[in-house]
Structures are given as structure tokens and as C-alpha cells.
Design a protein around this motif. Sequence first.
Motif, PDB file in Angstrom:
ATOM      1  N   MET A 188       0.826  -1.205   0.000  1.00  0.00           N
ATOM      2  CA  MET A 188       0.000   0.000   0.000  1.00  0.00           C
ATOM      3  C   MET A 188       0.864   1.262   0.000  1.00  0.00           C
ATOM      4  O   MET A 188       0.497   2.285  -0.587  1.00  0.00           O
ATOM      5  CB  MET A 188      -0.941  -0.005   1.218  1.00  0.00           C
ATOM      6  N   ARG A 189       2.013   1.194   0.684  1.00  0.00           N
ATOM      7  CA  ARG A 189       2.912   2.346   0.671  1.00  0.00           C
ATOM      8  C   ARG A 189       3.422   2.609  -0.752  1.00  0.00           C
ATOM      9  O   ARG A 189       3.481   3.760  -1.213  1.00  0.00           O
ATOM     10  CB  ARG A 189       4.075   2.110   1.628  1.00  0.00           C
ATOM     11  N   LEU A 190       3.796   1.524  -1.458  1.00  0.00           N
ATOM     12  CA  LEU A 190       4.273   1.667  -2.834  1.00  0.00           C
ATOM     13  C   LEU A 190       3.179   2.200  -3.746  1.00  0.00           C
ATOM     14  O   LEU A 190       3.426   3.038  -4.633  1.00  0.00           O
ATOM     15  CB  LEU A 190       4.786   0.313  -3.344  1.00  0.00           C
ATOM     16  N   PHE A 191       1.942   1.736  -3.525  1.00  0.00           N
ATOM     17  CA  PHE A 191       0.839   2.198  -4.361  1.00  0.00           C
ATOM     18  C   PHE A 191       0.587   3.687  -4.139  1.00  0.00           C
ATOM     19  O   PHE A 191       0.397   4.459  -5.101  1.00  0.00           O
ATOM     20  CB  PHE A 191      -0.420   1.393  -4.049  1.00  0.00           C
ATOM     21  N   ALA A 192       0.578   4.100  -2.862  1.00  0.00           N
ATOM     22  CA  ALA A 192       0.330   5.517  -2.557  1.00  0.00           C
ATOM     23  C   ALA A 192       1.445   6.394  -3.118  1.00  0.00           C
ATOM     24  O   ALA A 192       1.185   7.473  -3.689  1.00  0.00           O
ATOM     25  CB  ALA A 192       0.216   5.703  -1.044  1.00  0.00           C
ATOM     26  N   THR A 193       2.706   5.933  -2.966  1.00  0.00           N
ATOM     27  CA  THR A 193       3.829   6.703  -3.510  1.00  0.00           C
ATOM     28  C   THR A 193       3.778   6.729  -5.034  1.00  0.00           C
ATOM     29  O   THR A 193       4.052   7.771  -5.675  1.00  0.00           O
ATOM     30  CB  THR A 193       5.157   6.094  -3.033  1.00  0.00           C
ATOM     31  N   GLY A 194       3.434   5.587  -5.641  1.00  0.00           N
ATOM     32  CA  GLY A 194       3.319   5.536  -7.090  1.00  0.00           C
ATOM     33  C   GLY A 194       2.257   6.464  -7.620  1.00  0.00           C
ATOM     34  O   GLY A 194       2.430   7.132  -8.665  1.00  0.00           O
ATOM     35  N   LEU A 195       1.127   6.563  -6.898  1.00  0.00           N
ATOM     36  CA  LEU A 195       0.056   7.474  -7.327  1.00  0.00           C
ATOM     37  C   LEU A 195       0.537   8.923  -7.278  1.00  0.00           C
ATOM     38  O   LEU A 195       0.228   9.729  -8.172  1.00  0.00           O
ATOM     39  CB  LEU A 195      -1.170   7.284  -6.431  1.00  0.00           C
ATOM     40  N   LEU A 196       1.309   9.251  -6.237  1.00  0.00           N
ATOM     41  CA  LEU A 196       1.854  10.610  -6.128  1.00  0.00           C
ATOM     42  C   LEU A 196       2.800  10.908  -7.297  1.00  0.00           C
ATOM     43  O   LEU A 196       2.763  11.999  -7.887  1.00  0.00           O
ATOM     44  CB  LEU A 196       2.581  10.757  -4.796  1.00  0.00           C
ATOM     45  N   LEU A 197       3.641   9.943  -7.650  1.00  0.00           N
ATOM     46  CA  LEU A 197       4.563  10.128  -8.771  1.00  0.00           C
ATOM     47  C   LEU A 197       3.804  10.245 -10.088  1.00  0.00           C
ATOM     48  O   LEU A 197       4.202  11.016 -10.992  1.00  0.00           O
ATOM     49  CB  LEU A 197       5.558   8.961  -8.822  1.00  0.00           C
ATOM     50  N   VAL A 198       2.732   9.498 -10.240  1.00  0.00           N
ATOM     51  CA  VAL A 198       1.905   9.602 -11.447  1.00  0.00           C
ATOM     52  C   VAL A 198       1.322  11.006 -11.571  1.00  0.00           C
ATOM     53  O   VAL A 198       1.292  11.612 -12.662  1.00  0.00           O
ATOM     54  CB  VAL A 198       0.790   8.535 -11.434  1.00  0.00           C
ATOM     55  N   MET A 199       0.848  11.554 -10.444  1.00  0.00           N
ATOM     56  CA  MET A 199       0.305  12.913 -10.465  1.00  0.00           C
ATOM     57  C   MET A 199       1.390  13.921 -10.857  1.00  0.00           C
ATOM     58  O   MET A 199       1.142  14.873 -11.622  1.00  0.00           O
ATOM     59  CB  MET A 199      -0.273  13.275  -9.095  1.00  0.00           C
ATOM     60  N   ALA A 200       2.615  13.720 -10.348  1.00  0.00           N
ATOM     61  CA  ALA A 200       3.709  14.638 -10.693  1.00  0.00           C
ATOM     62  C   ALA A 200       4.037  14.546 -12.179  1.00  0.00           C
ATOM     63  O   ALA A 200       4.234  15.583 -12.866  1.00  0.00           O
ATOM     64  CB  ALA A 200       4.948  14.305  -9.856  1.00  0.00           C
ATOM     65  N   ALA A 201       4.110  13.308 -12.690  1.00  0.00           N
ATOM     66  CA  ALA A 201       4.397  13.131 -14.115  1.00  0.00           C
ATOM     67  C   ALA A 201       3.282  13.717 -14.977  1.00  0.00           C
ATOM     68  O   ALA A 201       3.540  14.372 -16.021  1.00  0.00           O
ATOM     69  CB  ALA A 201       4.578  11.642 -14.429  1.00  0.00           C
ATOM     70  N   ALA A 202       2.024  13.533 -14.552  1.00  0.00           N
ATOM     71  CA  ALA A 202       0.895  14.079 -15.307  1.00  0.00           C
ATOM     72  C   ALA A 202       0.919  15.605 -15.282  1.00  0.00           C
ATOM     73  O   ALA A 202       0.613  16.267 -16.297  1.00  0.00           O
ATOM     74  CB  ALA A 202      -0.421  13.557 -14.727  1.00  0.00           C
TER      75      ALA A 202
END
Length: 407
Positions: free
Chosen positions: A1-15
Motif C-alpha cells: 500500500m505504501r508503494l501504491f500511494a507513492t506511485g500514485l503521487l509520482l503519477v500525479m507529478a508526471a501528469a
Amino acid sequence: MRLFATGLLLVMAAAFLTFRRLATIYPEWDVPLGYAIAFTEAAMVGGLADWFAVTALFRRPLGLPIPHTAIIPVNKDRIADSMAAFLRDNFLTPQVVARRLHGFNLAAGLGGFLADPRREEQSRLRDGAAGLLADILESLDPDHMGGMVKAGLRRQLEKVDLAPLLGQMLDNAIAGKRHLPVLESLLRKIGEVVEANEPMIRAMIHQRANTIMRWTGLDERLANGVLDGTYRLLAEVIVQPDHPLRGKIDEALTKLAADLRSDPAMRVKVERIKIELLENPAMAVWIDSMWERAREALLRAARNPDKALAGSLGNSISQFGRTLGEDARLQVLVNRFARRTLVGVASRYGSEIVRLVSETVKRWDAKTVSDRIEGAVGRDLQFIRINGTVVGGLVGVAIHTVDRLLL
């Protein structure tokens, strides 16, 4: 879940970077790209803010000495005291225990568990309790534990007023004629003993007979008569329920039961015999062996509860469980006993249990406390990060919409 939450944050930054780049290339798309940029920008803010909040509970974010971070490790001792106080105030005071147990039918629940302990939910409870019991039995010092058990058993035996108890048991046995099989077995055993020692009895009669009887052979006839009469008497008493000797034996047993209940001299004799038995080394050896067998049996049952509940023992336990679940009067007695016992335990040992919890948590190092709490609730905390990212993005869109409408 930590990886998923961090990944979502990185996706938002990339977007966000992608949409900003597209906005410079395609200025005619400024309206939809404006909403997209507002969403990703606010989502990054919300995700980062919640990441900081969640991380600050357990450690310093990025290792920086920011005030009011690493809250759990820094306040470990205060948390231990708070946990202990919560446990004491909400669970381990006599008043709270009595109030929580009021109206709770513990006997019915216990009866259902004993009647069908192999149901899935009951099985998990049974296996967990059995494993805990086995771990406790194996972790305790057998000699020390055995000494405590044996000392407690001896103290209880010393307190028992044995004579009235034996008298009541004997009275009940006579009233229900449950002593007759024992009496018949005893008479048969006497007959077997006489038969096994017949040569010795004959020799004793020959030795005590005078010379004339031995010359005339009357001693042999006397021996035969004594033995035959003994066998016949024993056989008649066994097969004739109304034999006079049975009545005499019943009268003697009834008098013995009365004496045991009410005769002070008899009670003194029984008490003296009880003390002598308890002080006999053989009794200590017997108690030792009984404790060791009981401990081994408990360990076997705890390690293999399915096998322990099989066969006649399991059937007996199931029958008792069904009786307990259906008999309202028995439930009242069991529930009353359970309430008194648990209230007494809370009254006598509640403060000790609370202190044990507090001292145990205080002995843990800060990392252990953080890891255990994070292991228990960390998954939900990562959902907070995910929700913060999504909700932040939606709030960003709402603000951007209001801004456009006002302008």
C-alpha cells in the motif's frame, strides 16, 4: 500500500509536467488542460501533505529534525501509560467488568462452543486459545510451576473437612445402592484370597488342633468345614440380595456415615489419617506423577485439539455443551460464577495487569513500538495518503472552476 500511494503521487507529478508541457504546445486546449493541471497540482499537494502527516507519526520525514515529528517514538512512554490507563478505566475495574458482563450470557456462548467446537469460527478461536495455552505451559519452568500447583493442591487438601464429605458420599451411595457392586466385588476378592491361601489356612488349623484331633484326622475335617463354610457364606451373601449379613453390613455402613458426619472423635481420627497421608513421601511422589501426567496431557491436547476432542471425551464435552446451552437454570449458575470470578480477578489483579502492559511497552525500543503500531494500522494510513491525493485533486478542480466562473 505504501508503494501504491507513492506511485500514485509520482503519477500525479508526471501528469502535471505532461499537462504543463502540452499547455505550451497547444494553447487552444487551455480550458481542458487548465482543469487537468489544477487537478494534478492539487493532488500533489494533498498527497505530499498526507505523506508528511503519516510519516511524522512514526519517523522524521526525510530524516530532518522537524518539530513535532516522530511522534510515536518520542512519546513512547506516554503512550504506554495512556494504553495502560485506557485498559484500566475501560476494562479492568470491578465496576466496568460487572457492567459489561451484565446481560451477557457467557454460559450459552460456552455451551455453543463446546457443543460444536469444529465450526469454522469456533475452530479459529479454539486453535488460538490452544496454541496460547501450549506456549504458556512450555515457557513456564516445569519444576517451579509444578511446585506451585502441588503446594496449592496440598493447601486445598489440608483445608478440606474430609469426614463430613466422606459421610455424605457414603450416605448417597447407600441410598442409591451404589455400594452394592463394590460390596460384591469385595466379597469375591475375599473368596479369591481365601482360595489362594487355602494351604496356609489348613496349616494354621492343623497347628492349633490338639494331638487327639490330629491322630483321628478331625483336624482335616475341621479345616474342610471351615473353608467350605466360608465359601458357602460368601456365595450366599453375593447371590442373595436379602441375606441377613447384607443388612448387617448396611447397618454398619449407615452408622459409619452418621459418625463421619457428626461424631467429633471420628472427625479427629479422619483428620489425623489425612495429615499422615499428606506427610507420607509416597503421597508426594503420587502428586508429582499426577501433575506431570496432567501437564503432558494438557500439552498434547493443546498441540492437537482435534485429537483431544475426538472419541468419548469429545462426545462428553459436546453433550455437556448442549446441556449448558439448553438449561436456563444451569446458565444462571455458570454466569453468576463467571461474573463473580472475573470481577474478583479485576479487583485483585487489575492493577498488576495494567502495570505489566505499561512496563512491557516502555521496555520496547522506539523502533519496535513504531514498527508494531505501523504494522497494525499502516495499511489504513496509506489509504489516507491515497485519499488525500484524490481529494486534493478534486478540491483543486473545484477551486479552478470557481476561479474561472468568477473571472
